[in-house]
Structure formats: C-alpha cells, structure tokens
Write an enzyme that holds these catalytic residues in place. Sequence first.
Site, PDB file in Angstrom:
ATOM      1  N   LEU A 122       1.805  54.545 -30.625  1.00 55.58           N
ATOM      2  CA  LEU A 122       3.223  53.861 -30.361  1.00 55.58           C
ATOM      3  C   LEU A 122       4.011  55.094 -30.230  1.00 55.58           C
ATOM      4  CD1 LEU A 122       3.699  51.345 -33.127  1.00 55.58           C
ATOM      5  CD2 LEU A 122       3.233  50.675 -31.428  1.00 55.58           C
ATOM      6  N   ASP A 123       5.051  54.315 -28.721  1.00 55.78           N
ATOM      7  CA  ASP A 123       6.291  55.236 -28.350  1.00 55.78           C
ATOM      8  C   ASP A 123       7.149  55.351 -29.239  1.00 55.78           C
ATOM      9  OD1 ASP A 123       5.112  55.709 -25.980  1.00 55.78           O
ATOM     10  OD2 ASP A 123       5.483  53.868 -25.237  1.00 55.78           O
TER      11      ASP A 123
END
Length: 255
Positions: A57-58
């Site tokens: 996940l960013d």
Amino acid sequence: MCNVHAQQGSAQEAPPPGELLLIDKPLDWTSFDVVAKVRNTYRKCGSKRKVGHCGTLDPKATGLLIVATGRKTKEISQLEQLDKVYDGVIKLGAITASHDTETPEEQLCDVAHLSEAELHAVAATFIGNRLQQPPMHSAAWHNGRRLYEHARKGEVIRERKAREIVVHRFTITNVALPFVSFELHVSKGAYIRVIADEFGAALGVGGYLAALRRTAIGEWQLTNALSVNDTIEQIHNNASKGALCGTASTIHPAT
C-alpha cells in the site's frame, strides 16, 4: 508486490510457526514500516522469524495489509495472486505527477459541466481487461533502478513495461464535485492511482487519487483487521503467555 525480511537464526533452529496478521495500515506509514514494527516486536519478545507482507500500500493509502510471519511467509506468493477491493476518492479538475496527494496539483480546470450520468458512463468503460503502465512514482523496476528514483531526478521513462490487469467492478458511490467517491474491485498488480488519472483524462478534466482505503484481499476483510498498536499489544500478550502464534488477528486460508 511481496517482500520478506528475514531474521536468521542458527542452522539448528527449527523455523518458528507463523501467522498471517490482518493489519489496518495507518496513513503516511509505508508497508515496510508496518513490517519493521512487527519484526522488531517479535525480536523484543525473543522470537527470531521472517516477516513479510503481501500487496504493498502506498503511504497515502490506508486499510488492509496482510503481514506474514515465520513459516506463513511461504504463503505470500499465493496471497499476492488474490483480487483486491478498495474504497477511494478521486479529485477531478487537476492532475499531479504522482497521481495522488504526494505531489502538487497542476493543470487546474472547471468541472461544473460534468453530470453524474457521464461519470457513471465513463466508469463503466473501465470494466474488463486493460493494459496499465506503472506510474513514474512507483517501486517498479527499470534498468536496475526503481521508477521513483528516476522520477526524483526529473527523468520520465516513457517505455515503462505495461502489465495486464482486470477491473471487475468500478462503482461511483457518491458525487460532490470536484470529488467523486468510488469502489473498485481489481486483479493483482493494479495501480489505483493510474486508474484515477485515466478516469480524469477520459472525462477531459484530469484527476488524481485524493484518498484510498483497501477493504479486502480475496476473502480477507478489513473489518477483521487490527490497528498496528493493537497488533503489537497482541504479540506482547501472547509472548507473556508463552504462545507467540495464534493471535486474534491470525488468519488461516481454507485447505
């Protein structure tokens, strides 16, 4: 993308039993930050084990992150094949270099002329198989370097290798222009930032990802996840009981 960070014991030590932890990744944490926190907690509790995660996940995204430990890290390659589901918000009428809030807005324009019917119609065109280039601000590799390393030097790699993804569902859930809320069900490897950018481009006004939360990976649901702090507390509690596997957030794939 999957990543495993090894904690090596002696050759005589049997690999520790493992678990799959469902964790709600906080805003501005990297997936590696979560892995490091879990790994260091086990270390402090006297347990040496591999720790890895599946489905990066960013930093600006929140939601479900599966963290594997011990022998369960062998299941990461299987888990990363699973579909993902996201809730998010696209801001129309501007773009950013990173396709999210990490970089400043550019090319601002008016969006008042857009209708909800048009938004739904354009979203429907995204359903199905499509080729997607990884964004420049990503960890994808090019000639031995991460794309974000090129981006930080102002370089634009136009021949980025595209990958095939599948968009199973793209539902507009709320419209309050310039913000459009959505739910997306996609295959592995899909960059939601790129879909946001392409959605804005298809509407002729530009757009970028203003918020993103992952709600499911395959059958694993965010509703069953723990916060980082609660996960750490569970690990400490189990260590004090002499049972470091089997926390409340452990999941076991069907066999």
